[in-house]
Structures are given as C-alpha cells and as structure tokens.
Design a protein around this motif. Structure first.
Motif, PDB file in Angstrom:
ATOM      1  N   MET A  52       0.825  -1.212   0.000  1.00 64.60           N
ATOM      2  CA  MET A  52       0.000   0.000   0.000  1.00 64.60           C
ATOM      3  C   MET A  52       0.861   1.263   0.000  1.00 64.60           C
ATOM      4  O   MET A  52       0.358   2.370  -0.112  1.00 64.60           O
ATOM      5  CB  MET A  52      -0.903   0.037   1.230  1.00 64.60           C
ATOM      6  CG  MET A  52      -0.146   0.196   2.541  1.00 64.60           C
ATOM      7  SD  MET A  52      -1.226   0.440   3.972  1.00 64.60           S
ATOM      8  CE  MET A  52      -1.692   2.140   3.788  1.00 64.60           C
ATOM      9  N   ARG A  85      -2.040   3.353  -2.223  1.00 60.48           N
ATOM     10  CA  ARG A  85      -3.197   3.176  -1.333  1.00 60.48           C
ATOM     11  C   ARG A  85      -4.349   2.375  -1.933  1.00 60.48           C
ATOM     12  O   ARG A  85      -5.132   1.773  -1.221  1.00 60.48           O
ATOM     13  CB  ARG A  85      -3.743   4.550  -0.904  1.00 60.48           C
ATOM     14  CG  ARG A  85      -2.739   5.404  -0.152  1.00 60.48           C
ATOM     15  CD  ARG A  85      -2.364   4.795   1.194  1.00 60.48           C
ATOM     16  NE  ARG A  85      -1.493   5.706   1.925  1.00 60.48           N
ATOM     17  CZ  ARG A  85      -0.164   5.731   1.805  1.00 60.48           C
ATOM     18  NH1 ARG A  85       0.448   4.900   0.975  1.00 60.48           N
ATOM     19  NH2 ARG A  85       0.557   6.594   2.508  1.00 60.48           N
ATOM     20  N   GLN A 106      -2.976  -3.161   4.044  1.00 63.45           N
ATOM     21  CA  GLN A 106      -3.835  -1.970   4.050  1.00 63.45           C
ATOM     22  C   GLN A 106      -4.442  -1.863   5.438  1.00 63.45           C
ATOM     23  O   GLN A 106      -4.111  -2.640   6.330  1.00 63.45           O
ATOM     24  CB  GLN A 106      -4.929  -2.075   2.978  1.00 63.45           C
ATOM     25  CG  GLN A 106      -4.892  -0.997   1.883  1.00 63.45           C
ATOM     26  CD  GLN A 106      -5.052   0.435   2.396  1.00 63.45           C
ATOM     27  OE1 GLN A 106      -5.147   0.699   3.600  1.00 63.45           O
ATOM     28  NE2 GLN A 106      -5.093   1.400   1.479  1.00 63.45           N
TER      29      GLN A 106
ATOM     30  N   THR B 272     -12.125   5.716   1.053  1.00 62.94           N
ATOM     31  CA  THR B 272     -11.184   4.915   1.827  1.00 62.94           C
ATOM     32  C   THR B 272     -11.727   3.519   2.125  1.00 62.94           C
ATOM     33  O   THR B 272     -10.966   2.607   2.386  1.00 62.94           O
ATOM     34  CB  THR B 272     -10.829   5.627   3.146  1.00 62.94           C
ATOM     35  OG1 THR B 272     -12.051   6.099   3.727  1.00 62.94           O
ATOM     36  CG2 THR B 272      -9.909   6.798   2.929  1.00 62.94           C
TER      37      THR B 272
END
Lengths: 437, 310
Positions: A52, A85, A106, B272
């Motif tokens: 990540m 990410r 992550q 996210t």
C-alpha cells in the motif's frame, strides 16, 4: 444531400454513444470465472507482495530492509510491487483467476470488502507461529484487547497488524506542558482549556471544512460506541430521537457559535488547517496519528507534538478508537506459505522497530518504544479500545458516505443547527434504508 | 439505353481495378481496430447493461436482481444530486460557455495577436485536471490569492469555497478550463466564411450584431452543433477535477458535489472504504448514457441545417 447528412448525423451520434460508453465500460469486465482454488505450494522459494506504500515513504524503507534481511536469512525471494493506497481495488479483479499477490497490506477498513467476501485467508496458524529468533508467537506480541478487531466474520484473524493508528486532540506541549498528564476530565474542563488558549492569544481550534472527527467523536462520547452504531443500524431512525444525539450536536454547534474555531475554516481542507495549527495560529487540532509526521515541516521552532483524548460525556465512555494497518493473505494466493513466513519475520522486534523509529508510527508491540510525540496516544491505547469510528465506514460504508458525512459537515460548518442535524439524520436514515431495501 | 445504363451501373459497382484492390484491403486494415474496439469498449459496455440488472461486487458472479438497481436510483439522493449536477454542468455551464466562447471569438477575430491570446485561453485545456484543481484551491481558499488581492484593497476576506458555494466554484472552473477549446473550434468554423460576405454587408450599412445574426451564426451553425455534441459528451466525463478539488486524503467529495462519473466511482472503488457495488454503478451509468443519447439526438435535430457548401 439528405443521405449524406443522415450519415453524418448517425456518425456523430455513434461517436457520442461510443465516447459515453467509455465511461460505462469502466463498469464492465471481460474476466472469466476461473479456478480460485489454486494449487498451494508448501515450499515456495519466492512470493509476490503488493504494498500500500509508495517506494519513497518511510514505511516502504522499513519493509524493504526487512525483505532483504528475510531473503538473506531464508533464501526466499520477495517480489515487492509498490501499488499505493488503492492496492486492494487493484487486487480485486485478479481474485477471479487466482490472486496476483500472495501478500497485501492496508487498513482494516480498506481490507473490509475482501473480508466481507470471505477472500482473506485465516491467519490462525501464523498467529501461533513463533517469531524467528524470539520466544513469543505472533499472536502473543499483539495485545489481547486488539484481537476482537482483527477477526473476520468467522472469528478468525485476517490481518497481522504492524502499525496502529488512532485519533486525539493535538497540541504543542511546549505551550501546554502539563496538559498530557492532566487532561480535561469533563466537557467544562475542555471549554476552560479553550478559554485558557484564547487568553494566551490563540484561537482554540483549527477545524477543516470537511471535518468528520468532531461530530463523530462527540457522538461516541455521548452515546457510547454501540449507541453510535445504532444511529446507522436502526432502520426506523428512532435512535436519532435519543436526546443525547441532540446534546452532542449542540456541544459541537456551541464551539462554532462561540467563535472557538479559526476564521474561514468552512472553506478549508485538513491540510490547510493542520498547517495553520502547526504554525501556532490555533491551539488544538483533532485528527489522527499521522499529524506529527505530516505537520512537522510547517511547525514553528520548538513545537512539541502531543495529544489528549476527549473527556467523558453522558455515556461515561472514555475508550480510544483504534485502527490497524497490516498484512493480509488473499485466500487464492499460491505462495501463502512464504508470505506468512515473511510476516512472522517482520514482526520481529528488530524489524518492526523501524515503524516506530523511521516511520514515526505506533506498532502493536508493547515492547517497542513509541515515538516521543505519540507516547500519550500509545498510553491511551493501552486502555479499552473500540474499532475506529465504530467501524461505521466499513459496516455501513454507503450510509456513512451518503448520509452521515454530509450531515456532519453541514453541522460543523454551520449550514445546519443541531436540531436540523438530528431531524435530517433521522429522515436521511429512514430514507436510506427504504431505498437500500 | 436501358441496357447501356445498366452497363454503366454495373461498371461503377465494380469500379476500376485500383478501386477494387483498395476495397479488398479495407477489411484487413479495419479489422485490428474493430476487433480491439469491440473487445475493449463494445463488449464491456454490453456487459455493463447486463450488470446493471444484477447484484455484482466486481469479483464474485453477478446475481440477477431485475430492475431493483434502477428502483434504487429513483430513491437514492446521492444519484439525484449526481444526475442534477451533471445537468447543471451540461446546460448551466454549457450556455454560459457557448455565450462566452462566441464573445471571445468575435472579439478575437478582429484583433491583432489573436493567435497568442487564443493560445493563452486554450492553455487550461491541456493542463491536467489535478493541477488545475490545486491552482483553483490556491486561488479561492480562505488564505488564497483572491482574498489576498481583496485585502490589499481593504476588502474581504470572502469564503469563496464555503460548502454552499463549492459546486458553483467547480462550475466556473469548468467554464474557465473549456472556453479556450470551444473558442478554437468556433473560430475554425467562422474563419472559413468568405470575407466578402462581411464586406458586402458593411457596404449595406449593417451593424455588428446584424452581421453576427445574419452571417456568422447561420454560416457556422453546423460547427456550433458539433461543438454542442462534444460538450455534451465531455460533461459526462468530468471527474478528476472534482475529485482533486473537493476530495481530500482519499475521501470522496460530499454527495452534493457528485456528478454521474463520480457516482460510478463512489459506488465502486472510490473512498477509503470502497463499496464495490458495480451493479448499481452500472445502472447509474446506463441512465446517464441514455440521457446523453437523448440530449445528443435532440441537439442534432435542433441544430440540423443544410451544411454550408462553399
């Protein structure tokens, strides 16, 4: 003439459809179902790790060094790809034909979608593996209080955390030297602290225009973690009628009404406000563990990062929210054996310490000294913890994105008052569940 | 006579040996592009239509759920926001953009150094949306350049980017980014109008408005129509500027700033904690596609005129 015009028109329309289709085709997939039960190796000599991190980030440096040490010690080669990410969204399409990565990392939140689909491997055997060169197992170095948040729906661990994060109210300890030792115990104490800051010539708070922490964390203190969750799960919307919801919203509204927040914050982003706070324009800033490393370049000389937790409110709850970044093994990984060996190796004190010393973040191991600026945060995490933001952004991701976040922003920026926040929240939740069913 | 005509027709159908040979190579030359286009665009698009009737997370097998995704869209406030914002971009921005582009075009036509100014206003179009978003934020935020400028006159500061205004800031930015591009297209259309029309009109004692109304507009009408279609298609794809301008730290912009493209992103891999609801996202994309096709057809009908043959 007519025909040529029609052909021309048809051509333009076809082009329009084709170009629009390009945005549509983002949805489509030509992948075919494949055998996800790939043959597993038991003596792999290499494995692929999708990270990540970007290559130049400090965490990547720590992992790179660990991978080199691991290869030197075991002969197993680590193929690292720095995906960034969105590693999980990149991994997802490959799961149909057998995962492209044997190891990924992550946050618990980002891994949530894989966990929900039962696509992550059970790491129980990794947890009972002894860390090379040490006497404890992987499971033993992870505090028991963290473990309920590391399990999948079957109660089995799916993540091996190497970095821990949380939120707190950040301040400059050179200006408030005794605060960390004597944090405010009540909301009145907190307001008195803000008055003190104003007396010192500072605006008490820096808050970004898209802030979600203040409303969410005050709601958590008022309602407790389960009460907060009920705001999402109660399809009748009745949970919003609890007077504590209104009270929490009024407390936040009062901060704004009193002028405790830096002027012009409504149109700012977190990076702006964090910078203004680090430059000493405001005394306090509510945000995550990343603040000291992110804000350091803007900080005034002698700035000493430290944090406190919000005081108890009506629920009496003083738990600390916790989030984890860690390794997970996709269920269809072919070289899971080698990947798990690496994770056990990385959990060595010697390797994992880099996350604290180089990446300036917290690790799950209590025998690794936290970075000085995170010492108070680390101490808070030794108490009772709860899944960060009550796990709303995973368990009720759609509701959080579409209902809660916009309403919280409307409240903190003064577009709605507390009463409107409650009525909108209630109606929005009822409508959400009606449309979702 | 009849057989002679037929003979000519037959001869035309076959064409010269060169034309026949040319025709034979069309297939092989066209095939690679056609195959790639079918695999990369047409099949996924067809699949998206199918997926819009399913519950699909992008990696498990889709499960048929009929029209439920479409039912959901009618109740989903985020989709309503996204759809109406797209219409605001399409029509609100569109009208403003075309008026402005015409104004610039008319101004620049008569101007010395017009190529330089044209290049200057075209510039935002070739800069990445992310960089423009950063610049726009730098200009408009509370401590931004605009407020600093106002401050030097003893005015402000103004919260240009307060949440109620933020989407308007996006609309203005989109006009700013695109004006140069459409000025260039319109200018190309107007440049081919022979100058003697204007000279004659001037001799007849017309004013600028009359010349615009009776010469420029009718003679560049087909270019305006094509530009309007391009704009319609372009609005559906406006995405990265909004994400970079209004999203922060991996979070999505709030739903009142979503457009159709943002909706597809938000329902699938955006944010996210992505939602991976590809079925619903595809339904949203299909509705948008249908709307675009309708607008394009209507636009072509409205702007349909005989093409200018010079």
């Amino acid at each position: 003439m007519r025909t040529s015009k029609n052909v021309y028109r048809a051509g333009v329309i076809a082009a329009a459809v084709a170009v629009s289709a390009a945005s549509l085709s983002a949805c489509g997939s030509s992948s075919k179902p494949g055998s996800s039960a790939a043959a597993k190796d038991s003596n792999s000599t290499s494995f692929t790790y999708w990270s990540m991190w970007q290559q130049n980030e400090p965490q990547a440096q720590v992992i790179k060094k660990a991978a080199a040490d691991f290869t030197a010690s075991t002969g197993i080669k680590v193929n690292i790809q720095w995906q960034g990410r969105d590693v999980i969204t990149k991994l997802t399409p490959t799961l149909r034909t057998g995962s492209s990565a044997d190891l990924v990392d992550q946050s618990v939140n980002a891994l949530g979608a894989l966990v929900a689909k039962n696509e992550t491997a059970d790491l129980s055997s990794l947890y009972s593996t002894t860390i090379p060169g040490e006497s404890q197992t992987v499971g033993q170095v992870i505090p028991d209080s963290y473990k309920p948040f590391l399990n999948d729906q079957n109660g089995k661990p799916f993540i091996a955390p190497y970095e821990v994060s949380s939120e707190g109210l950040w301040f400059d300890a050179s200006k408030f030297p005794d605060l960390a030792a004597n944090p405010p115990k009540t909301w009145a104490d907190l307001l008195a602290l803000f008055d003190k800051a104003r007396g010192m010539g500072m605006t008490p708070l820096a808050v970004p225009g898209d802030d979600k922490y203040w409303v969410l964390l005050v709601l958590q203190r008022e309602l407790g973690t389960d009460g907060l969750k009920k705001l999402a799960s109660d399809k009748t919307g009745a949970a919003w009628d609890d007077p504590k919801v209104l009270k929490a919203a009024q407390l936040v509204q009062a901060l704004r009404d009193k002028g405790d927040i830096l002027k012009g914050y409504e149109s700012s982003k977190s990076i702006d406000e964090e910078g203004d706070w680090a430059k000493g324009q405001a005394a306090f800033y509510l945000s995550g563990t990343w603040v000291p490393s992110e804000a350091a370049p803007n900080a005034t000389a002698g700035f000493k990062f430290d944090s406190i937790q919000l005081p108890a409110l009506d629920s009496g709850n003083t738990d600390t929210g916790i989030n984890f970044f860690g390794f997970a093994v996709p269920k269809s990984a072919k070289h899971a054996d080698a990947a798990e060996k690496f994770v056990a190796f990385f959990m060595k004190k010697e390797e994992l310490s880099g996350i604290s010393t180089q990446a300036l973040n917290l690790t799950p191991r209590t025998d690794i000294t936290p970075p000085a600026q995170l010492a108070s945060m680390s101490k808070a995490l030794t108490g009772t913890v709860y899944a960060d933001q009550a796990h709303l952004s995973v368990d009720y991701a759609d509701w959080t994105n579409k209902m809660l976040n916009p309403e919280m922003i409307r409240l903190i920026t003064g577009q709605d008052d507390a009463a409107k926040f409650v009525s909108n929240g209630k109606q929005g939740t009822i409508d959400y569940w009606k449309s979702a069913s | 006579m009849t057989s002679a005509t037929l003979g000519v027709r037959r001869g035309r159908a076959k064409g010269s040996p060169l034309a026949r040979r040319r025709r034979r190579v069309f297939g092989p030359f066209l095939a690679p592009a056609l195959i790639l286009y079918t695999i990369l665009f047409m099949l996924p698009t067809a699949y998206s239509f199918y997926a819009s009737f399913t519950s699909w997370d992008g990696f498990s097998n889709p499960r048929w759920k009929g029209t439920l995704n479409y039912d959901h869209l009618t109740h989903d406030p985020a989709f309503k926001d996204a759809f109406f914002n797209t219409l605001k971009l399409l029509f609100g921005c569109g009208i403003f953009l075309f008026v402005l582009s015409f104004a610039f075009m008319l101004l620049l036509r008569e101007m010395k150094g017009r190529r330089f100014i044209q290049g200057f206003i075209f510039l935002p179009h070739i800069v990445s949306g992310v960089a423009l978003a950063a610049f726009w934020d730098f200009l408009l935020n509370h401590d931004g350049m605009l407020n600093k400028g106002l401050h030097s006159f003893g005015l402000g500061p103004v919260d240009w980017l307060k949440p109620q205004w933020q989407f308007n800031a996006i609309l203005i930015a989109i006009v700013w980014i695109n004006t140069g591009y459409y000025v260039t297209i319109l200018m190309a259309g107007v440049d081919r109008i022979p100058p003697y029309y204007y000279e004659e009109a001037k001799l007849a004692g017309t004013n600028s408005w009359q010349r615009f109304r009776h010469i420029t507009l009718p003679m560049s009408w087909d270019v305006v129509g094509t530009a309007a279609v391009l704009w319609t298609i372009g609005t559906v794809k406006i995405f990265e500027f909004i994400l970079a301008f209004s999203g922060s730290q991996g979070n999505l912009p709030t739903t009142n700033q979503w457009t159709s493209a943002m909706y597809v992103y938000g329902e699938t891999i955006g944010g996210t904690s992505p939602i991976y609801d590809f079925g619903r996202a595809c339904a949203g994309a299909v509705v948008t596609l249908v709307a675009v096709v309708v607008v394009v057809v209507v636009l072509r009908r409205v702007t349909s005129r005989d093409r200018l043959e010079l």
